[in-house]
Design an enzyme around this catalytic site. Structure first.
Site, PDB file in Angstrom:
ATOM      1  N   PHE A  61      36.635  -9.430 -17.706  1.00 14.16           N
ATOM      2  CA  PHE A  61      36.212 -10.448 -18.683  1.00 14.16           C
ATOM      3  C   PHE A  61      37.444 -10.977 -19.421  1.00 14.16           C
ATOM      4  CE2 PHE A  61      34.506 -11.080 -23.196  1.00 14.16           C
ATOM      5  CZ  PHE A  61      34.262 -12.426 -22.979  1.00 14.16           C
ATOM      6  N   LEU A  88      27.716   4.350 -14.116  1.00 12.93           N
ATOM      7  CA  LEU A  88      28.725   4.563 -13.079  1.00 12.93           C
ATOM      8  C   LEU A  88      28.888   6.063 -12.831  1.00 12.93           C
ATOM      9  CD1 LEU A  88      32.313   3.867 -14.464  1.00 12.93           C
ATOM     10  CD2 LEU A  88      30.312   3.982 -15.922  1.00 12.93           C
ATOM     11  N   THR A 117      28.265  -3.978 -24.484  1.00 15.90           N
ATOM     12  CA  THR A 117      29.415  -3.237 -23.945  1.00 15.90           C
ATOM     13  C   THR A 117      29.718  -2.029 -24.824  1.00 15.90           C
ATOM     14  OG1 THR A 117      30.342  -5.192 -22.906  1.00 15.90           O
ATOM     15  CG2 THR A 117      31.889  -3.427 -23.405  1.00 15.90           C
ATOM     16  N   ASN A 124      26.820   5.031 -21.381  1.00 13.88           N
ATOM     17  CA  ASN A 124      27.090   5.391 -19.980  1.00 13.88           C
ATOM     18  C   ASN A 124      28.339   6.256 -19.851  1.00 13.88           C
ATOM     19  OD1 ASN A 124      24.857   4.109 -18.896  1.00 13.88           O
ATOM     20  ND2 ASN A 124      25.923   2.146 -18.689  1.00 13.88           N
ATOM     21  N   GLY A 127      27.517   9.646 -21.193  1.00 11.99           N
ATOM     22  CA  GLY A 127      26.634  10.314 -20.216  1.00 11.99           C
ATOM     23  C   GLY A 127      27.443  10.857 -19.044  1.00 11.99           C
ATOM     24  N   ARG A 131      28.019  14.781 -17.971  1.00 13.05           N
ATOM     25  CA  ARG A 131      27.680  15.302 -16.638  1.00 13.05           C
ATOM     26  C   ARG A 131      28.862  16.041 -16.002  1.00 13.05           C
ATOM     27  NH1 ARG A 131      28.363  13.686 -11.576  1.00 13.05           N
ATOM     28  NH2 ARG A 131      29.138  11.632 -12.158  1.00 13.05           N
ATOM     29  N   TYR A 170      31.320  -6.941 -33.018  1.00 13.33           N
ATOM     30  CA  TYR A 170      32.436  -6.050 -32.688  1.00 13.33           C
ATOM     31  C   TYR A 170      32.487  -4.869 -33.664  1.00 13.33           C
ATOM     32  CZ  TYR A 170      37.316  -4.747 -31.641  1.00 13.33           C
ATOM     33  OH  TYR A 170      38.470  -4.079 -31.295  1.00 13.33           O
TER      34      TYR A 170
END
Ligand code: NAD
Ligand code: UDP
Ligand code: UDP
Length: 343
Positions: A61, A88, A117, A124, A127, A131, A170
């Site tokens: 971006f 991901l 984002t 994400n 996470g 993991r 932001y």
């Protein structure tokens, strides 16, 4: 095995002269989100040169392949085009989470995406860290202090942010990213580090970034008017990018888990800053005053006692020295642009 490593080292050092070769025990697999951006690409250089395996995840971006292209093809390097708002799955030891637009014009371009984002994207990443048991460093910002009532800003200050203003996507996005980090730490035992980064500059800043350093340098180099928003009495404290990278690497290596300011405490008004750049470039540019921007923080300077105490870190590069390198970079970029326009 030693013989084999020496042989490989020889090959690597031929292609990439300064890359060290770490043995398996010391080499880490490191994910850098936003690694094709300004700060991320300098961090990638540092980690690659130290001999680690580096995976960059970026949606381009505001970042560019050009910033990391010198590593493409190196066996320790991987560039993945991916938007972190979507999950991901990777296996890594450490994560530097930098993905987020950073300059006000960029993050205001699509405020909803900026929030996604910093919130969904950060979930994400946390996470993933949970993991695989990876250590995470979150790139937070001095903007969490908003337009501060306390000066200089220390990490214990809770901030003064307008939750519905143009900068909120932001500022509040990063505040939630911090909240998420500590929720994952408390609830899931994820090892988190939070860097509150203050204004940073250096080569590879985007030409159209819109931040004050790139604007003033480009205006000065082209003899255009230097545009001050508002009175110019507002202050900022600028750090050179290599100092920031030192700080981020030191924070990741530490066991310190509270938020920590990484910035240069030398403070200037924006008006002084315009004069410093004008002088270094040696330009005839006029300095003009434009309308003030909404919710512009009036004073900003980091208290870096924590970083000094817990990371043994403080900035080393003087402002003028960092600016000279950055001015040279932008001068070359302008030449390239002119050259490609001619052809
Ligand atoms: P930058 O815009 O150059 O880099 C950000 C990178 O993130 C870009 O490569 C961009 O393409 C990528 N990105 C953005 N959204 C993404 C998404 N959804 N998925 C994947 N990639 C995405 O900005 P920067 O100056 O290098 O800033 C890096 C980090 O440091 C940011 O998190 C920023 O908030 C933080 N920070 C920077 C400063 C500064 O002065 N530069 C100050 C405070 C905090
Ligand atoms: N996630 C991810 N990669 C991983 C593990 C998780 O992208 O390796 C994402 C996953 O999609 C989830 C988020 O991270 O939505 C949060 O993960 P967590 O385990 O906390 O939540 P849960 O899966 O239990 O909702
Ligand atoms: N600024 C300015 N002229 C410009 C760009 C920025 O006077 O061309 C001012 C801006 O209003 C702010 C300061 O410079 O007071 C720093 O702005 P920047 O966008 O670089 O970063 P941030 O506001 O996020 O610290």
């Amino acid at each position: 095995l030693q013989h084999l490593e020496a042989k490989i080292e020889n090959k690597v050092s031929k292609d990439f002269p300064t890359v060290k070769f770490l043995n398996y025990k010391n080499r880490k697999r490191i994910l850098v989100t936003g690694g094709a951006g300004f700060v991320g690409s300098h961090l990638v250089d540092r980690l690659m040169l130290a001999g680690h395996e580096v995976i960059v995840v970026d949606n381009f971006f505001t970042g560019r392949k050009r910033n990391v292209e010198h590593w493409v093809g190196h066996e320790n390097f991987e560039l993945v085009h991916h938007d972190i708002v979507r999950p991901l799955y990777l296996e890594v030891d450490e994560i530097y989470h930098l993905a987020s637009p950073a300059s006000p014009p960029h993050y205001m371009l699509n405020p909803v995406k900026t929030i996604k984002t910093n919130t969904l994207g950060t979930i994400n990443i946390l996470g993933l860290a949970k993991r695989v048991g990876a250590k995470v460093l979150i790139a937070s910002t001095s903007e969490v202090y908003g337009d501060p009532n306390e000066h200089p800003q220390s990490e214990t200050y809770w901030g003064h942010v307008n939750p519905i203003g143009p900068r909120a996507c932001y500022d509040e996005g990063k505040r939630v990213a911090e909240t998420l980090s500590y929720a994952y730490m408390r609830q899931e035992g994820v090892s988190v580090h939070v860097a509150r980064i203050f204004n940073t500059f250096g080569p590879r800043m985007h030409m159209n970034d819109g931040r004050v350093v790139s604007n003033f340098i480009l205006q000065a180099l082209q003899n255009d008017s230097i545009t001050i928003y508002g009175s110019g009495k507002q202050t900022r404290s600028f750090q050179y990018v290599s100092d920031l990278v030192d700080g981020l690497v030191a924070l990741m290596a530490s066991n310190y888990t509270q938020p920590i300011n990484i910035g240069n405490p030398v403070e200037h008004t924006i008006e002084e800053f315009a004069l410093i750049i004008k002088d270094l470039v040696g330009t005839n540019s006029k300095i003009v005053e434009l309308a003030a921007v909404e919710d512009d923080p009036q004073r900003r300077r980091p208290d870096i006692s924590r970083a000094k105490k817990y990371l043994n870190w403080e900035p080393k590069v003087p402002l003028a020295e960092g600016l000279k390198t950055t001015i040279m970079y932008f001068a070359k970029e302008l030449q390239k642009t002119k050259h490609s326009q001619k052809n």
